[in-house]
Design a protein around this motif. Structure first.
Motif, PDB file in Angstrom:
ATOM      1  N   PHE A 528       0.859  -1.177   0.000  1.00 34.45           N
ATOM      2  CA  PHE A 528       0.000   0.000   0.000  1.00 34.45           C
ATOM      3  C   PHE A 528       0.891   1.222   0.000  1.00 34.45           C
ATOM      4  CE2 PHE A 528      -3.272  -2.901   1.673  1.00 34.45           C
ATOM      5  CZ  PHE A 528      -4.328  -2.533   0.865  1.00 34.45           C
ATOM      6  N   ILE A 529       0.575   2.158  -0.847  1.00 33.60           N
ATOM      7  CA  ILE A 529       1.310   3.415  -0.907  1.00 33.60           C
ATOM      8  C   ILE A 529       0.399   4.497  -0.330  1.00 33.60           C
ATOM      9  CG2 ILE A 529       2.425   5.112  -2.398  1.00 33.60           C
ATOM     10  CD1 ILE A 529       2.981   2.861  -4.355  1.00 33.60           C
ATOM     11  N   ALA A 530       0.856   5.121   0.714  1.00 38.78           N
ATOM     12  CA  ALA A 530       0.079   6.186   1.378  1.00 38.78           C
ATOM     13  C   ALA A 530       0.688   7.535   1.016  1.00 38.78           C
ATOM     14  CB  ALA A 530       0.065   5.987   2.888  1.00 38.78           C
ATOM     15  N   ARG A 564       5.260   3.718   2.353  1.00 40.72           N
ATOM     16  CA  ARG A 564       4.963   2.424   1.736  1.00 40.72           C
ATOM     17  C   ARG A 564       4.808   1.376   2.828  1.00 40.72           C
ATOM     18  NH1 ARG A 564       5.523   0.092  -3.271  1.00 40.72           N
ATOM     19  NH2 ARG A 564       6.409   2.040  -4.070  1.00 40.72           N
ATOM     20  N   TYR A 565       3.752   0.556   2.695  1.00 42.77           N
ATOM     21  CA  TYR A 565       3.470  -0.508   3.648  1.00 42.77           C
ATOM     22  C   TYR A 565       3.417  -1.835   2.873  1.00 42.77           C
ATOM     23  CZ  TYR A 565       2.053   3.446   6.472  1.00 42.77           C
ATOM     24  OH  TYR A 565       2.040   4.643   7.148  1.00 42.77           O
ATOM     25  N   LYS A 601      -4.146   9.408   0.708  1.00 43.10           N
ATOM     26  CA  LYS A 601      -4.550   8.656  -0.490  1.00 43.10           C
ATOM     27  C   LYS A 601      -3.853   7.303  -0.481  1.00 43.10           C
ATOM     28  CE  LYS A 601      -4.583   8.797  -5.530  1.00 43.10           C
ATOM     29  NZ  LYS A 601      -4.163   9.554  -6.746  1.00 43.10           N
ATOM     30  N   LEU A 602      -4.658   6.239  -0.426  1.00 42.30           N
ATOM     31  CA  LEU A 602      -4.120   4.877  -0.391  1.00 42.30           C
ATOM     32  C   LEU A 602      -4.232   4.242  -1.791  1.00 42.30           C
ATOM     33  CD1 LEU A 602      -5.491   3.395   2.941  1.00 42.30           C
ATOM     34  CD2 LEU A 602      -3.166   4.099   2.431  1.00 42.30           C
ATOM     35  N   THR A 603      -3.107   3.678  -2.257  1.00 39.59           N
ATOM     36  CA  THR A 603      -3.067   2.991  -3.552  1.00 39.59           C
ATOM     37  C   THR A 603      -2.465   1.605  -3.353  1.00 39.59           C
ATOM     38  OG1 THR A 603      -2.771   5.086  -4.708  1.00 39.59           O
ATOM     39  CG2 THR A 603      -2.238   3.070  -5.931  1.00 39.59           C
ATOM     40  N   LEU A 604      -3.168   0.590  -3.846  1.00 43.73           N
ATOM     41  CA  LEU A 604      -2.641  -0.781  -3.776  1.00 43.73           C
ATOM     42  C   LEU A 604      -1.719  -1.013  -4.979  1.00 43.73           C
ATOM     43  CD1 LEU A 604      -2.689  -3.589  -2.419  1.00 43.73           C
ATOM     44  CD2 LEU A 604      -4.574  -4.177  -3.976  1.00 43.73           C
ATOM     45  N   SER A 622       4.277  -3.986 -12.739  1.00 46.79           N
ATOM     46  CA  SER A 622       3.515  -3.459 -11.594  1.00 46.79           C
ATOM     47  C   SER A 622       2.178  -2.892 -12.041  1.00 46.79           C
ATOM     48  CB  SER A 622       4.309  -2.375 -10.872  1.00 46.79           C
ATOM     49  OG  SER A 622       5.493  -2.913 -10.320  1.00 46.79           O
ATOM     50  N   TYR A 623       1.250  -2.941 -11.116  1.00 47.61           N
ATOM     51  CA  TYR A 623      -0.088  -2.393 -11.332  1.00 47.61           C
ATOM     52  C   TYR A 623      -0.486  -1.631 -10.081  1.00 47.61           C
ATOM     53  CZ  TYR A 623      -5.185  -2.248 -11.411  1.00 47.61           C
ATOM     54  OH  TYR A 623      -6.483  -1.833 -11.345  1.00 47.61           O
ATOM     55  N   GLN A 624      -1.125  -0.466 -10.262  1.00 45.79           N
ATOM     56  CA  GLN A 624      -1.623   0.331  -9.142  1.00 45.79           C
ATOM     57  C   GLN A 624      -3.123   0.502  -9.275  1.00 45.79           C
ATOM     58  OE1 GLN A 624       0.589   4.004  -8.896  1.00 45.79           O
ATOM     59  NE2 GLN A 624       2.325   3.020  -7.877  1.00 45.79           N
ATOM     60  N   SER A 625      -3.821   0.211  -8.195  1.00 46.18           N
ATOM     61  CA  SER A 625      -5.278   0.328  -8.194  1.00 46.18           C
ATOM     62  C   SER A 625      -5.691   1.794  -8.087  1.00 46.18           C
ATOM     63  CB  SER A 625      -5.856  -0.464  -7.015  1.00 46.18           C
ATOM     64  OG  SER A 625      -5.474   0.155  -5.785  1.00 46.18           O
ATOM     65  N   ASP A 626      -6.984   2.024  -8.246  1.00 49.85           N
ATOM     66  CA  ASP A 626      -7.494   3.377  -8.027  1.00 49.85           C
ATOM     67  C   ASP A 626      -7.279   3.772  -6.567  1.00 49.85           C
ATOM     68  OD1 ASP A 626      -8.305   3.424 -10.652  1.00 49.85           O
ATOM     69  OD2 ASP A 626     -10.347   2.727 -10.190  1.00 49.85           O
ATOM     70  N   GLY A 627      -6.980   5.052  -6.363  1.00 47.32           N
ATOM     71  CA  GLY A 627      -6.674   5.500  -5.013  1.00 47.32           C
ATOM     72  C   GLY A 627      -7.900   5.621  -4.120  1.00 47.32           C
ATOM     73  N   LEU A 628      -7.733   5.305  -2.831  1.00 44.34           N
ATOM     74  CA  LEU A 628      -8.748   5.498  -1.789  1.00 44.34           C
ATOM     75  C   LEU A 628      -8.332   6.717  -0.968  1.00 44.34           C
ATOM     76  CD1 LEU A 628      -9.152   1.835  -0.518  1.00 44.34           C
ATOM     77  CD2 LEU A 628     -10.672   3.045  -2.061  1.00 44.34           C
ATOM     78  N   VAL A 629      -9.211   7.711  -0.880  1.00 45.13           N
ATOM     79  CA  VAL A 629      -8.876   8.943  -0.152  1.00 45.13           C
ATOM     80  C   VAL A 629      -9.519   8.901   1.228  1.00 45.13           C
ATOM     81  CG1 VAL A 629      -9.005  11.458  -0.130  1.00 45.13           C
ATOM     82  CG2 VAL A 629      -8.686  10.229  -2.296  1.00 45.13           C
ATOM     83  N   LEU A 630      -8.702   8.961   2.261  1.00 50.18           N
ATOM     84  CA  LEU A 630      -9.168   9.018   3.654  1.00 50.18           C
ATOM     85  C   LEU A 630      -9.090  10.458   4.129  1.00 50.18           C
ATOM     86  CD1 LEU A 630      -7.356   5.884   5.152  1.00 50.18           C
ATOM     87  CD2 LEU A 630      -9.665   6.019   4.217  1.00 50.18           C
ATOM     88  N   GLU A 631     -10.251  10.958   4.615  1.00 52.27           N
ATOM     89  CA  GLU A 631     -10.305  12.312   5.166  1.00 52.27           C
ATOM     90  C   GLU A 631     -10.082  12.230   6.672  1.00 52.27           C
ATOM     91  OE1 GLU A 631     -10.608  14.911   3.374  1.00 52.27           O
ATOM     92  OE2 GLU A 631     -11.343  14.181   1.444  1.00 52.27           O
ATOM     93  N   ILE A 632      -9.186  13.055   7.193  1.00 53.73           N
ATOM     94  CA  ILE A 632      -8.881  13.080   8.629  1.00 53.73           C
ATOM     95  C   ILE A 632      -9.730  14.171   9.258  1.00 53.73           C
ATOM     96  CG2 ILE A 632      -7.086  13.275  10.363  1.00 53.73           C
ATOM     97  CD1 ILE A 632      -6.833  10.898   8.440  1.00 53.73           C
ATOM     98  N   SER A 633     -10.515  13.796  10.258  1.00 56.84           N
ATOM     99  CA  SER A 633     -11.412  14.754  10.917  1.00 56.84           C
ATOM    100  C   SER A 633     -11.473  14.426  12.399  1.00 56.84           C
ATOM    101  CB  SER A 633     -12.800  14.693  10.271  1.00 56.84           C
ATOM    102  OG  SER A 633     -13.658  15.655  10.832  1.00 56.84           O
ATOM    103  N   ASP A 634     -12.333  15.211  13.108  1.00 58.45           N
ATOM    104  CA  ASP A 634     -12.520  14.940  14.535  1.00 58.45           C
ATOM    105  C   ASP A 634     -13.721  14.034  14.696  1.00 58.45           C
ATOM    106  OD1 ASP A 634     -14.593  16.599  13.914  1.00 58.45           O
ATOM    107  OD2 ASP A 634     -13.849  18.320  15.042  1.00 58.45           O
TER     108      ASP A 634
END
Length: 667
Positions: A528-530, A564-565, A601-604, A622-634
Motif C-alpha cells: 500500500f502506498i500512502a 509504503r506498507y 490517499k491509499l493505492t494498492l 507493476s499495477y496500481q489500483s485506483d486510489g482510496l482517499v481518507l479524510e482526517i477529521s474529529d
C-alpha cells in the motif's frame, strides 16, 4: 649318317607337309563352321530381337552345329600318325615303283642281318640310294582341299570384317548380345535419356537400352520424359504392366514443342533467380533435382552446375549458363525431341517399357513406395516462474501459442517406419528466414531432434513462422512441407483492488482495508502506498477543502509525503493455489501524526513475478489500483460522515423495497 639319309629326309618333309595340310584343312573347316554359326545367330537375333532365354537357346543350337561340323569334317583329319614306311609306300604307289624303297628302309634296321643275305640287303640299299636322289617324293601331293577351305574361310572372314567396319554399331551390339548383354542394335530413332519422376533412369552411353529401376510415390502422378535424336516419330508409347493385378495400360508419349521446351528453361531460370533473392526458398536436394529435371535435356551444363550447388551464393553460375542457353535458343534443338507422358496415379508397382519409332527399351520396374509420414512433437519449457503445470498444450499442433520467453524442444518422429536421410526446419522471424538442420536421435533414423544450441525456438520473444521438410531413404520428401506459426502470449500484468468502509477517520484510527490481487503466475510484491496531503490553514488561501464537518475552509496544500506498507513479506512469492491473494490490512494512522483536514490517499500496488535479475531480486510488471482517499477529521466529522452514510444506505434500501413491491410504478 646312313646311305638313305637323303631319302629319309625327303620322306620326313613329305610327312610334315601332309600333316600340316591336314591340320590346316581340319581347323579351317571348324573355323568356317564357327563363323557361319555366328552369322546365323546374328541374322536370327537381328530379325527377331531375341530375348536372353531365346538367345541362349539359339547359341546352344549353333554350338551343337559347330560340334557336328567338327566331328564330321575336322576330327577325321586329326590324330593320324604316319611313318617313313608309310610315306615310302605312298611314293611307290604314286611313282609306280617296285617295293625297293620300303625294302631298303627296312634293310637299314638293326634287325635286318638276322633276316637273310647281307649281300642282298646291301645291294638293295645301294640301288635305292643311287636312284633315290632323282625321285620327287612330292609328286602327286595335292593342296586343293586346303586351298578350297582356306579360300572359304578367308572369304567369310573378310566379308564379316568389311561388314563390321561398315556397321560398327551392329557389330558391337551383336557381341554385347552374344555375351547376353542388353544392348540393342542401332535404330533410326535414338533414345538418349529418360527420366521418371525427376530420377534419370536411362543414359544411353551408360545403360544402353536397359533402364534402371525407378520409384514412384504411392497415389501420386508418375511423369515420363524421353529425350531422342535421329528419326523423330510423331508419338510414342509407354507400356505399363501391373505386377500384382497383371493389368496393362498404355500411355501416349507426346513431343513438346520448342516453345514448351524454352518455357521449361525460363521457368527454371525464374526459380533459380528467386532462390538467389529469397532466403525462404529451400535449395536442398528435392529443389535441385526438380531444377535439374527442367534443365537436363536442353541445358545439360546448367543442370550439372545446379546439382553441385550447396550454398545459395553458388546459384549465380548455373543462372549465368542458363541465360546463355536461352539467349542462343533454339540452336540445333530441332534435331532432337523431348517426349512426355504422365500416369495420373500410381496404385501398384508396374513394369514399364518405352517404344519410340523403331527404338525401344528393355522392361524396367517402377516400384511403388510410400511417402514419408512424420509427426512433430513440440515440448514447451516455460520460464521458471511460469511452471505451474495447469496449461493445456497440444504437442502435435501446428499453430502454437506460448508464453513469452518459453523454450520449445522439437522432436520429429517417423510414423511409417521409413528412415530419413535428412530433416530440417526453416524459421522466419522479422522477415528473415534461416534453415536449421535436425539431427538423428537414434540408429535407424526414425527420430530427429532440433539441437538446443543456436535454436530459433529457445527463449522465444517474438512470433516465429516455421516450415519443416524431410528426405527419406528413397529420396522422397513430404508432399507439402509442415507449416505453422508459434505466437507469443504475453504475460498479463497483475490486477488488484482495495476497499475501505469509512473514508472519514480520526487521526489515531486504524482503518481496515480489504484488498484483492491476482496474476497469471505469481505475485512478488504487494504494497500500500500512502500519500499524505497535510492541511495548513496559515499558509495562505488555496482551493477550498471540505473538512468533513460541513465547514469549507480555504487552504493551500503542502508537498506530498509518501509512505509504503508491504503486505507481502520481502522475498516471498505468492503463486499457485495462493492466488488470488485477498485479505484485510489494518493501516495504523497514529505514527503519521495526522491532523484534522489532512488527506491520505491509499493505492494498492501489485508487482507480478517474472524471474529474478542479476542481483537475485525479483522482477516483474507493476499495477496500481485506483486510489482510496481518507479524510482526517474529529469525532463530530466522523459521526456526521457515518450519519450521512447511514441515510444514503437507508434511502437505497427503501428504493430497493419499493422496486420489489412495485410501489410508485405507473399503472
Amino acid at each position: 649318317m646312313t646311305k638313305l639319309a637323303t631319302l629319309r629326309s625327303q620322306l620326313a618333309g613329305l610327312r610334315r607337309a601332309r600333316s600340316a595340310v591336314r591340320s590346316a584343312t581340319a581347323w579351317s573347316s571348324l573355323a568356317t563352321a564357327l563363323l557361319w554359326a555366328l552369322v546365323g545367330i546374328f541374322v536370327l537375333d537381328l530379325l527377331f530381337e531375341l530375348a536372353v532365354p531365346q538367345r541362349v537357346i539359339v547359341i546352344l543350337l549353333a554350338l551343337a552345329a559347330v560340334v557336328w561340323a567338327g566331328w564330321r569334317f575336322t576330327r577325321p583329319l586329326l590324330g593320324h600318325r604316319e611313318t617313313d614306311i608309310d610315306m615310302a609306300l605312298l611314293v611307290e604307289r604314286q611313282q609306280k615303283l617296285d617295293s625297293d624303297l620300303v625294302a631298303a628302309l627296312q634293310f637299314e634296321s638293326p634287325e635286318a642281318p638276322r633276316w637273310g643275305s647281307v649281300q642282298l640287303e646291301g645291294a638293295v640299299i645301294d640301288y635305292v640310294s643311287a636312284v633315290g636322289r632323282g625321285i620327287n617324293v612330292f609328286e602327286g601331293f595335292s593342296r586343293v582341299q586346303i586351298t578350297r577351305r582356306a579360300a572359304l574361310l578367308g572369304g567369310t572372314l573378310l566379308t564379316l570384317v568389311v561388314l563390321a567396319a561398315i556397321f560398327p554399331g551392329h557389330a558391337a551390339a551383336f557381341f554385347n548380345r552374344l555375351l547376353l548383354g542388353g544392348r540393342h542394335y542401332p535404330t533410326a530413332t535414338v533414345i538418349e535419356q529418360m527420366v521418371v519422376n525427376r530420377w534419370p533412369v536411362l543414359i544411353a552411353a551408360e545403360h544402353g537400352s536397359r533402364p534402371l529401376a525407378a520409384k514412384g510415390a504411392q497415389g501420386r502422378p508418375v511423369t515420363f520424359l524421353v529425350f531422342t535424336r535421329g528419326s523423330l516419330p510423331a508419338t510414342g508409347k509407354v507400356s505399363l504392366a501391373g505386377i500384382g493385378s497383371r493389368a496393362k495400360t498404355t500411355l501416349e508419349l507426346k513431343p513438346l514443342t520448342l516453345a514448351d521446351r524454352l518455357a521449361r528453361l525460363k521457368t527454371a531460370h525464374e526459380q533459380i533467380a528467386e532462390a538467389g533473392r529469397n532466403e525462404e526458398v529451400d535449395i536442398s536436394s528435392p529443389w535441385r533435382d526438380e531444377m535439374a529435371t527442367l534443365l537436363r535435356f536442353d541445358a545439360p551444363d546448367a543442370a550439372r552446375l545446379i546439382l553441385a550447388v550447396r550454398e545459395r551464393g553458388g546459384l549465380s553460375r548455373p543462372a549465368g549458363s542458363l541465360s546463355e542457353t536461352i539467349a542462343a535458343w533454339p540452336g540445333d534443338r530441332e534435331q532432337s525431341a523431348l517426349y512426355s507422358a504422365e500416369l495420373g496415379r500410381l496404385i501398384e508397382p508396374v513394369d514399364f517399357k518405352i517404344t519410340l519409332g523403331d527404338a525401344w527399351t528393355d522392361p524396367a520396374r517402377l516400384a511403388m513406395i510410400p511417402l514419408p509420414i512424420v509427426e512433430p512433437r513440440f515440448t514447451p519449457v516455460p520460464p521458471k516462474y511460469a511452471v505451474r503445470g495447469t496449461e493445456q498444450f497440444d504437442a502435435s499442433g501446428r499453430q502454437l501459442s506460448v508464453l513469452e520467453g518459453t523454450t520449445i524442444r522439437l522432436d520429429l518422429e517417423v510414423m511409417n517406419g521409413k528412415p530419413l536421410q535428412s530433416a530440417w526446419l526453416i524459421a522466419k522471424q522479422n522477415e528473415a528466414a534461416r534453415r536449421f538442420d535436425l539431427q538423428s536421435a537414434d540408429q535407424g533414423g526414425l527420430v530427429w531432434k532440433l539441437p538446443d544450441h543456436d535454436s530459433p525456438l529457445a527463449g522465444i520473444r517474438e512470433e516465429v513462422r516455421y516450415e519443416m521438410q524431410v528426405i527419406d531413404q528413397d529420396g522422397l520428401s513430404l508432399e507439402t512441407p509442415l507449416r505453422g506459426t508459434i505466437r507469443i502470449r504475453p504475460d498479463r500484468p497483475p490486477t488488484g483492488s482495495a476497499e475501505v468502509v469509512h473514508k472519514v477517520v480520526l487521526p489515531s484510527a486504524e482503518p481496515v482495508v480489504e484488498y484483492r490481487a491476482t496474476d497469471d503466475y505469481g505475485i512478488a510484491k504487494l504494497s500500500f502506498i500512502a500519500e499524505i496531503e497535510r492541511y495548513d490553514p496559515t499558509r495562505g488561501t488555496g482551493e477550498s477543502a471540505d473538512l468533513g464537518t460541513g465547514i469549507v475552509a480555504a487552504a493551500q496544500a503542502v508537498p506530498m509525503e509518501i509512505h509504503r506498507y508491504n503486505v507481502l513479506p520481502a522475498g516471498q512469492v505468492a503463486s499457485g493455489s495462493r492466488l488470488p491473494l485477498a485479505g484485510k490490512y489494518g493501516l495504523a494512522l497514529s505514527p503519521l501524526k495526522l491532523n484534522k483536514g489532512d488527506r491520505v490517499k491509499l493505492t494498492l500496488e501489485v508487482t507480478d513475478y517474472r524471474g529474478e535479475n542479476a542481483q537475485g531480486e525479483p522482477v516483474g510488471s507493476s499495477y496500481q489500483s485506483d486510489g482510496l482517499v481518507l479524510e482526517i477529521s474529529d469525532e463530530s466529522g466522523v459521526l456526521a460522515a457515518i450519519s450521512e452514510a447511514d441515510e444514503r444506505s437507508e434511502q437505497r434500501l427503501t428504493d430497493i423495497i419499493k422496486r420489489q413491491l412495485g410501489i410508485g410504478e405507473a399503472p
